[in-house]
Design a protein around this motif. Structure first.
Motif, PDB file in Angstrom:
ATOM      1  N   VAL A  61      -7.020  28.831  -2.621  1.00  8.56           N
ATOM      2  CA  VAL A  61      -7.916  27.961  -3.779  1.00  8.56           C
ATOM      3  C   VAL A  61      -7.297  26.653  -4.172  1.00  8.56           C
ATOM      4  N   THR A  62      -6.106  26.647  -4.195  1.00  7.80           N
ATOM      5  CA  THR A  62      -5.305  25.236  -4.440  1.00  7.80           C
ATOM      6  C   THR A  62      -5.583  24.257  -3.489  1.00  7.80           C
ATOM      7  N   LEU A  63      -5.712  24.887  -2.370  1.00  8.42           N
ATOM      8  CA  LEU A  63      -5.814  23.676  -1.096  1.00  8.42           C
ATOM      9  C   LEU A  63      -7.436  23.248  -1.170  1.00  8.42           C
ATOM     10  N   MET A  64      -8.406  24.122  -1.660  1.00  8.06           N
ATOM     11  CA  MET A  64      -9.715  23.771  -1.768  1.00  8.06           C
ATOM     12  C   MET A  64      -9.929  22.835  -2.963  1.00  8.06           C
ATOM     13  N   ILE A  65      -9.249  23.157  -4.192  1.00  6.86           N
ATOM     14  CA  ILE A  65      -9.281  22.195  -5.123  1.00  6.86           C
ATOM     15  C   ILE A  65      -8.746  20.769  -4.743  1.00  6.86           C
ATOM     16  N   LEU A  66      -7.711  20.906  -4.156  1.00  3.62           N
ATOM     17  CA  LEU A  66      -6.887  19.585  -3.833  1.00  3.62           C
ATOM     18  C   LEU A  66      -7.770  18.862  -2.881  1.00  3.62           C
ATOM     19  N   GLY A  67      -8.671  19.563  -1.878  1.00  5.64           N
ATOM     20  CA  GLY A  67      -9.232  18.811  -0.802  1.00  5.64           C
ATOM     21  C   GLY A  67     -10.583  18.002  -1.518  1.00  5.64           C
ATOM     22  N   GLY A  68     -10.963  18.943  -2.766  1.00  6.01           N
ATOM     23  CA  GLY A  68     -11.990  17.914  -3.600  1.00  6.01           C
ATOM     24  C   GLY A  68     -11.449  16.755  -4.303  1.00  6.01           C
ATOM     25  N   ILE A  69     -10.137  16.772  -4.981  1.00  6.08           N
ATOM     26  CA  ILE A  69      -9.611  15.719  -5.417  1.00  6.08           C
ATOM     27  C   ILE A  69      -9.349  14.426  -4.610  1.00  6.08           C
ATOM     28  N   CYS A  70      -8.727  14.939  -3.289  1.00  5.58           N
ATOM     29  CA  CYS A  70      -8.237  13.697  -2.563  1.00  5.58           C
ATOM     30  C   CYS A  70      -9.263  13.153  -1.502  1.00  5.58           C
ATOM     31  N   PHE A  71     -10.330  13.777  -1.101  1.00  8.55           N
ATOM     32  CA  PHE A  71     -11.052  13.474  -0.107  1.00  8.55           C
ATOM     33  C   PHE A  71     -12.426  13.405  -0.850  1.00  8.55           C
ATOM     34  N   ASP A  72     -13.224  12.708  -0.206  1.00  8.29           N
ATOM     35  CA  ASP A  72     -15.085  12.551  -0.394  1.00  8.29           C
ATOM     36  C   ASP A  72     -15.242  14.138  -0.160  1.00  8.29           C
ATOM     37  N   PRO A  73     -16.481  14.385  -0.954  1.00  3.23           N
ATOM     38  CA  PRO A  73     -16.804  15.606  -0.941  1.00  3.23           C
ATOM     39  C   PRO A  73     -17.133  16.481   0.403  1.00  3.23           C
ATOM     40  N   ILE A  74     -17.952  15.692   1.182  1.00  2.00           N
ATOM     41  CA  ILE A  74     -18.411  16.291   2.519  1.00  2.00           C
ATOM     42  C   ILE A  74     -16.872  16.578   3.247  1.00  2.00           C
ATOM     43  N   VAL A  75     -16.068  15.385   3.238  1.00  2.00           N
ATOM     44  CA  VAL A  75     -14.696  15.414   4.044  1.00  2.00           C
ATOM     45  C   VAL A  75     -13.834  16.419   3.606  1.00  2.00           C
ATOM     46  N   GLY A  76     -13.711  16.473   2.200  1.00  2.00           N
ATOM     47  CA  GLY A  76     -12.958  17.699   1.808  1.00  2.00           C
ATOM     48  C   GLY A  76     -13.295  19.254   2.113  1.00  2.00           C
ATOM     49  N   PHE A  77     -14.514  19.302   2.143  1.00  2.00           N
ATOM     50  CA  PHE A  77     -15.377  20.545   2.171  1.00  2.00           C
ATOM     51  C   PHE A  77     -14.722  20.828   3.909  1.00  2.00           C
ATOM     52  N   LEU A  78     -15.252  19.761   4.712  1.00  4.04           N
ATOM     53  CA  LEU A  78     -15.001  20.029   6.199  1.00  4.04           C
ATOM     54  C   LEU A  78     -13.639  20.323   6.427  1.00  4.04           C
ATOM     55  N   LEU A  79     -12.771  19.632   5.924  1.00  6.09           N
ATOM     56  CA  LEU A  79     -11.218  19.716   6.389  1.00  6.09           C
ATOM     57  C   LEU A  79     -10.981  21.235   5.761  1.00  6.09           C
ATOM     58  N   SER A  80     -11.319  21.566   4.567  1.00  7.31           N
ATOM     59  CA  SER A  80     -10.840  22.913   4.018  1.00  7.31           C
ATOM     60  C   SER A  80     -11.405  23.914   5.122  1.00  7.31           C
ATOM     61  N   MET A  81     -12.362  23.676   5.570  1.00  6.89           N
ATOM     62  CA  MET A  81     -13.231  24.761   6.458  1.00  6.89           C
ATOM     63  C   MET A  81     -12.308  24.652   7.726  1.00  6.89           C
ATOM     64  N   VAL A  82     -11.975  23.728   8.131  1.00  8.09           N
ATOM     65  CA  VAL A  82     -11.217  23.938   9.408  1.00  8.09           C
ATOM     66  C   VAL A  82     -10.066  24.334   9.437  1.00  8.09           C
ATOM     67  N   GLY A  83      -9.375  23.813   8.262  1.00  5.41           N
ATOM     68  CA  GLY A  83      -7.804  24.598   7.876  1.00  5.41           C
ATOM     69  C   GLY A  83      -7.843  26.147   7.533  1.00  5.41           C
ATOM     70  N   MET A  84      -8.830  26.366   6.999  1.00  6.88           N
ATOM     71  CA  MET A  84      -9.184  27.843   6.399  1.00  6.88           C
ATOM     72  C   MET A  84      -9.437  28.821   7.765  1.00  6.88           C
ATOM     73  N   ILE A  85     -10.217  28.119   8.767  1.00 11.33           N
ATOM     74  CA  ILE A  85     -10.403  28.741   9.932  1.00 11.33           C
ATOM     75  C   ILE A  85      -8.982  29.146  10.832  1.00 11.33           C
ATOM     76  N   LEU A  86      -8.660  27.872  10.956  1.00 10.13           N
ATOM     77  CA  LEU A  86      -7.192  27.831  11.685  1.00 10.13           C
ATOM     78  C   LEU A  86      -6.127  28.847  11.151  1.00 10.13           C
ATOM     79  N   SER A  87      -6.171  28.942   9.465  1.00  8.17           N
ATOM     80  CA  SER A  87      -5.379  29.717   9.176  1.00  8.17           C
ATOM     81  C   SER A  87      -5.500  31.315   9.201  1.00  8.17           C
ATOM     82  N   GLU A  88      -6.669  31.644   9.015  1.00  8.15           N
ATOM     83  CA  GLU A  88      -7.269  32.920   9.147  1.00  8.15           C
ATOM     84  C   GLU A  88      -7.121  33.442  10.555  1.00  8.15           C
ATOM     85  N   THR A  89      -7.313  32.542  11.561  1.00  7.38           N
ATOM     86  CA  THR A  89      -6.955  32.676  12.953  1.00  7.38           C
ATOM     87  C   THR A  89      -5.622  33.408  13.307  1.00  7.38           C
TER      88      THR A  89
END
Length: 215
Positions: A61-89
């Motif tokens: 959750v912390t990283l999802m919120i951080l992505g919204g703060i630091c990047f554009d909405p779409i970029v933050g969403f995509l980066l969080s999605m990529v990071g989440m997929i890698l993390s759970e993989t």
């Protein structure tokens, strides 16, 4: 209590090291200027934090919120999605390779209802565990993989379940730099989702306890 103290101590040490090396600032304007001047580096660092988050106790959750703060909405969403997929993989691979009886027995002792629930509800429990903020998400992911859930089903469930939450948390991050009303509306939405999912999770646990008592 000792575990919480250890986690807090590690975070304090981590922040101190970053500040000493001038890599951390509480000034959001300074942070955004740094990111705009080092976009590729910031993106790679953000995704890397997702991959190692379990080792340094960073909640998703912390990283999802951080992505919204630091990047554009779409970029933050995509980066969080990529990071989440890698993390759970990584969790899935670790579970399939290194899970043994001792680890599984430990998780079963700590969360006795999970094994039976996973056998009965499969990916549905995984989805609920991701949405509910009080559910032991990483333990559910680990046991789902150990129970033999196919990777395609596992990762697709995680992606679909995380999309609305990831969008919500990203908007929370965006709202920090916008109006107070935006923050209030997003927080109210989060509280409603959390309340409903927690109620479902608690009812689910109570149902499982009743079933175990009758066995």
């Amino acid at each position: 209590m000792k575990k919480k103290i250890t986690i807090v101590s590690i975070w304090i040490l981590f922040i101190y090291i970053l500040k000493q090396n001038h890599l951390f600032s509480l000034d959001m304007d300074t942070l955004k200027q740094f990111i705009s001047g080092n976009t590729k580096y910031a993106m790679l660092l953000f995704v890397a934090l997702w991959v190692v988050r379990l080792l340094i106790f960073i909640p998703g959750v912390t990283l999802m919120i951080l992505g919204g703060i630091c990047f554009d909405p779409i970029v933050g969403f995509l980066l969080s999605m990529v990071g989440m997929i890698l993390s759970e993989t990584v969790v899935y691979i670790f579970s399939r390779i290194f899970s043994n009886e001792k680890i599984i027995q430990y998780l079963e002792r700590k969360h006795p209802e999970l094994k039976t629930s996973l056998e009965s509800y499969n990916y549905k429990l995984l989805a609920l565990g991701i949405i509910c903020p009080i559910a032991p998400t990483d333990a559910i992911c680990f046991l789902s993989a150990a129970a033999g859930l196919k990777y395609s089903t596992y990762i697709l469930t995680i992606i679909i379940s995380n999309i609305p939450l990831m969008m919500l948390y990203s908007f929370i991050g965006i709202s920090f730099s916008e109006s107070l009303m935006g923050i209030i509306l997003v927080v109210i939405s989060f509280v409603l989702i959390a309340f409903i999912s927690i109620k479902i999770w608690n009812n689910f646990k109570q149902k499982q306890k009743t079933e175990l008592q009758h066995c």
